[in-house]
Design an enzyme around this catalytic site. Sequence first.
Site, PDB file in Angstrom:
ATOM      1  N   ASN A  44       0.840  -1.213   0.000  1.00 24.60           N
ATOM      2  CA  ASN A  44       0.000   0.000   0.000  1.00 24.60           C
ATOM      3  C   ASN A  44       0.872   1.259   0.000  1.00 24.60           C
ATOM      4  O   ASN A  44       0.588   2.235  -0.697  1.00 24.60           O
ATOM      5  CB  ASN A  44      -0.900   0.037   1.237  1.00 24.60           C
ATOM      6  CG  ASN A  44      -1.924  -1.088   1.250  1.00 24.60           C
ATOM      7  OD1 ASN A  44      -2.154  -1.730   0.236  1.00 24.60           O
ATOM      8  ND2 ASN A  44      -2.523  -1.330   2.405  1.00 24.60           N
ATOM      9  N   THR A 220       0.506   9.735  13.950  1.00 27.85           N
ATOM     10  CA  THR A 220      -0.740   9.999  13.224  1.00 27.85           C
ATOM     11  C   THR A 220      -1.903   9.868  14.213  1.00 27.85           C
ATOM     12  O   THR A 220      -1.951   8.933  15.013  1.00 27.85           O
ATOM     13  CB  THR A 220      -0.907   9.030  12.027  1.00 27.85           C
ATOM     14  OG1 THR A 220      -0.857   7.683  12.499  1.00 27.85           O
ATOM     15  CG2 THR A 220       0.188   9.236  11.004  1.00 27.85           C
ATOM     16  N   ALA A 249      -5.970   1.544   5.301  1.00 29.64           N
ATOM     17  CA  ALA A 249      -4.848   2.109   4.544  1.00 29.64           C
ATOM     18  C   ALA A 249      -4.676   3.623   4.714  1.00 29.64           C
ATOM     19  O   ALA A 249      -3.868   4.230   4.011  1.00 29.64           O
ATOM     20  CB  ALA A 249      -4.907   1.754   3.062  1.00 29.64           C
ATOM     21  N   ALA A 250      -5.418   4.233   5.647  1.00 28.34           N
ATOM     22  CA  ALA A 250      -5.222   5.672   5.875  1.00 28.34           C
ATOM     23  C   ALA A 250      -3.784   5.936   6.324  1.00 28.34           C
ATOM     24  O   ALA A 250      -3.128   6.877   5.850  1.00 28.34           O
ATOM     25  CB  ALA A 250      -6.205   6.182   6.916  1.00 28.34           C
ATOM     26  N   GLY A 251      -3.285   5.082   7.227  1.00 26.36           N
ATOM     27  CA  GLY A 251      -1.903   5.239   7.693  1.00 26.36           C
ATOM     28  C   GLY A 251      -0.910   5.014   6.559  1.00 26.36           C
ATOM     29  O   GLY A 251       0.087   5.729   6.435  1.00 26.36           O
ATOM     30  N   ASP A 252      -1.192   4.036   5.712  1.00 23.83           N
ATOM     31  CA  ASP A 252      -0.292   3.757   4.579  1.00 23.83           C
ATOM     32  C   ASP A 252      -0.272   4.933   3.613  1.00 23.83           C
ATOM     33  O   ASP A 252       0.771   5.289   3.059  1.00 23.83           O
ATOM     34  CB  ASP A 252      -0.749   2.493   3.843  1.00 23.83           C
ATOM     35  CG  ASP A 252      -0.734   1.280   4.751  1.00 23.83           C
ATOM     36  OD1 ASP A 252       0.100   1.240   5.681  1.00 23.83           O
ATOM     37  OD2 ASP A 252      -1.570   0.378   4.551  1.00 23.83           O
TER      38      ASP A 252
HETATM   39  O1  RIB Z   1      -2.754  -0.945   6.599  1.00 22.37           O
HETATM   40  C1  RIB Z   1      -3.763  -1.653   5.937  1.00 22.37           C
HETATM   41  C2  RIB Z   1      -3.265  -3.005   5.536  1.00 22.37           C
HETATM   42  O2  RIB Z   1      -2.970  -3.756   6.693  1.00 22.37           O
HETATM   43  C3  RIB Z   1      -4.240  -3.844   4.764  1.00 22.37           C
HETATM   44  O3  RIB Z   1      -4.190  -3.612   3.382  1.00 22.37           O
HETATM   45  C4  RIB Z   1      -3.888  -5.257   5.181  1.00 22.37           C
HETATM   46  O4  RIB Z   1      -3.331  -6.023   4.157  1.00 22.37           O
HETATM   47  C5  RIB Z   1      -2.941  -5.118   6.363  1.00 22.37           C
HETATM   48  O5  RIB Z   1      -1.659  -5.404   5.997  1.00 22.37           O
END
Ligand code: RIB
Length: 313
Positions: A44, A220, A249-252
């Site tokens: 991500n 965050t 995935a907000a953190g990603d």
């Molecule tokens: O941060 C979100 C992610 O955490 C998801 O996409 C999942 O695969 C986990 O790894």
Amino acid sequence: MSGKVAVVGSLNMDIVVNVERLPEEGETVHGSGVYEAPGGKGANQAAALGKLGTQVAMIGLVGADANGGGLLASLRQAGVDTRAVRMSKRATGLAYITVDGAGRNHIIVVSGANGELSAADIELHRQTLEQCDIVVLQLEIPLETVVYTLRLAKELGKTTVLNPAPARRLDEELLQYVDFLIPNEHELRVLTGRAELDEAGVPEASAILLGKGARAVIVTLGEKGCFYTDGRESEFFAAHKVVPLDTTAAGDSFIGGFAAGYAEERDVRKAIGLAITAAAITVTRRGAQSSLPARDEVDRFLKYKSLYDCVYK
Ligand code: RIB
């Protein structure tokens, strides 16, 4: 000229179930839908960088199965160089995710191939690290590999970013190799052994991590934004107000946005600005990689937000 980024981390196929509310222990609830979508914290973050227009390569492992093929295709579509993603004998990593009516999630990860990523893989792709400026890691791969990569990255003179997720306690040795440590509040609590953190507690806990060797800490804080400190300067940054649909995935998205911004200008404040905007857009959409914004979407969001602010302030 913008720098290059290498992401060393996990790739998972996410199996997402939408529910109005999560079940209590022993309770059964009905889900309103289920779907599979590309995810994994490493993938991500790499996809977030690629979509924002940064040159990015990923080092990781997938299985020789349909999920692995789907994950590679998704990364390539986002503009990520996947030549350093090897196929393992183990199955591709999986993540079982429930998202409730308020957009909150619970995640269970089954590591699969990610659990096999070793120092030997990092050595095999040493050139990928040598050719980049910034190395980004998380904790969904073996911890020894994270430590090995961070140490090597610092020996090579690279800037390092560590997202300590999923949360776990870390040795001080590892923190010495981290330029930007980016936990959320839960991860900050686990890293520092603090049970509760109020607003004053976030700067205090961050200072503990600086004392253990991290050069800067960015916490965050979800809808409250984020807190930055490097020991000399400290500041809270507000988030954009949006209605969340799915916070997965907000953190990603934040970390990809931060690394993308920092690769461009080496300016922490501008990088945090990009990170906050990317994360705000991400929470308004479903899924992990499917929710990450492209650069023009970030620009449009900022343009219309500033027009809206002018009219309604
Ligand atoms: O941060 C979100 C992610 O955490 C998801 O996409 C999942 O695969 C986990 O790894």
